[in-house]
Structures are given as structure tokens and as C-alpha cells.
Design an enzyme around this catalytic site. Sequence first.
Site, PDB file in Angstrom:
ATOM      1  N   HIS A 112      31.486  41.396  37.595  1.00 23.42           N
ATOM      2  CA  HIS A 112      32.022  40.584  38.682  1.00 23.42           C
ATOM      3  C   HIS A 112      31.442  39.172  38.701  1.00 23.42           C
ATOM      4  CE1 HIS A 112      34.393  43.731  40.464  1.00 23.42           C
ATOM      5  NE2 HIS A 112      33.362  44.544  40.527  1.00 23.42           N
ATOM      6  N   GLU A 130      34.277  54.897  41.334  1.00 24.25           N
ATOM      7  CA  GLU A 130      34.844  53.899  42.232  1.00 24.25           C
ATOM      8  C   GLU A 130      36.371  53.954  42.250  1.00 24.25           C
ATOM      9  OE1 GLU A 130      33.646  50.002  40.977  1.00 24.25           O
ATOM     10  OE2 GLU A 130      33.750  50.503  38.852  1.00 24.25           O
ATOM     11  N   ASP A 173      35.777  49.517  45.823  1.00 25.60           N
ATOM     12  CA  ASP A 173      36.863  49.909  44.919  1.00 25.60           C
ATOM     13  C   ASP A 173      37.348  51.323  45.209  1.00 25.60           C
ATOM     14  OD1 ASP A 173      37.240  47.579  43.418  1.00 25.60           O
ATOM     15  OD2 ASP A 173      35.532  48.021  42.144  1.00 25.60           O
TER      16      ASP A 173
END
Length: 260
Positions: A44, A149, A175
Site C-alpha cells: 500500500h 482479508e 479489506d
Amino acid sequence: MESLKAGIASRGHVVGSFVNTGSPICAEIMARAGFDFLAVDAEHSPVDVPQTFSLIQAIASGNPACAPLVRLPHTGYAEIKRYMDAGAVGVIAPMVNTRAQAEEVVAAVKYPPFGRRGVGYCRANGYGTAIAEGVAADNDATFVCVQAEHVDAVNNLDEIIAVPGVDAVFIGPYDLSASMGLTAQFDHPDVIAAISRIHTTCQAKGIISGIHVVQPDPAAVARYIRDGYGFIACGLDITFLANACSDGMTRIRQGIADAG
């Protein structure tokens, strides 16, 4: 350096955080603060392998006892071994929804005969000065954490954690909730049930369960430790920085108002 697995075995838990800025200075400061691990976030953030190399060096400079991990951009073999060669002592693998994906991650992290990680001169083995002992030590100590996730990971969890070499399952609450059509609705009964199912399944199988307290919250960290989570990430460098700046400016403005 004590391995994360040994730390969890001896203390019951480890607490770390994420490095998203790509700043070696932030990484070094956070390591000095005393986190058990710091995970360079290659998923990320715009951090790449060369930046990760520098960040791992900074973590070691700040505190050699702080374990450098990498949250991978994906579960591909070729890239995983490059992060491991850079000096990571383990990985957090995103979106592992099947047994086959878990097997691929373990194979990339572990040397033969347990995996198929290639052996080459690199930082992880002292640039070729400690290959034999480095290979043996890494196979024992390296930490493999898969992220649950997605609802598919929940449904396939028994098969995923049955893969030899998987040490921990890290819950990604944002997520996971999004995959259920309930983004960030952490109080929703279905989200609570999914997270609980991951945790209880891991406990029953002797697998470490982990979770990310995204906004730094000491009370939440303590609660998860009481509940039996062994691998806990608290915040990120960007949230610590943002919160400190916001809180500091609030106090400055209040001080100005009180003085005026």
C-alpha cells in the site's frame, strides 16, 4: 536477534507497526521506540525493493532486535525472494485466499528442502560470508504470515493454515469487511463473526493469529492480547505522524486562545 516465533512463544505476543512513508529516518526512529517488528509496506505504498533494502538497514541501525518484515505487493515467487535477500526475516502476504497461494509463499521464503528459494550472495547471508549457516537459520527462523482479508480466505481457512510453514494469519479488517459488502462496518455482526471465526480456527490449530489496529489505540492492543492474539500491528508511520501533528496543532491553538 530473537526470532518472532521465539518471541511469541516466550511472551505470548509481539507488537509492531508498518512503515509506509519509505523514509529510513522514520523507520530508524520507530525501531528505536522499541517495536518488536516493523513491516515495510510494499503493498500500500510506492516502496520498491531498493527502498526496502535501505529501510531494513535503517531498522537494524535503530534497533537490531526489531524484526524487519515486508508486507508483499503480491504472492509471486520472484519478488518474494528479492525481499528476503534484502534482509527481511519474514513476510506478510496479502490476499491469500487459497491453499495454493499459501504454498507459493512458503516455497519462496524457505530454502530447499522445505521450499525453493534460490541461494545467492545477498545481505541475508552476509553477502556470501555465511551461506551454510544462514540457510539453516533462515529456514528455522523466517516468519510466514498470510493475510485473511477476503471472505474466500475465511471459507478456505482450514486448508490455508494446514500448509506446512505457515506461522500466522493476519486479519485485514478493512479489506475483509469490504469483500463482504460491509466496508469498515466493524461492529456489524457478520464482520464480527468472520473475524472471530479466523481467530478461533487459528487457536484450535495452533496457528498464531494477528490483527492490525490501524489507528493507534493502546486499549485495543491490550484487548487483543487478552483475547489471545499473538501478532499485533499498531498503527503506521503515517498515522502516528498525522495524529501527532494534529494533536500538537490543537494544543498550540488552544494555548494561543488561552493566552489571548
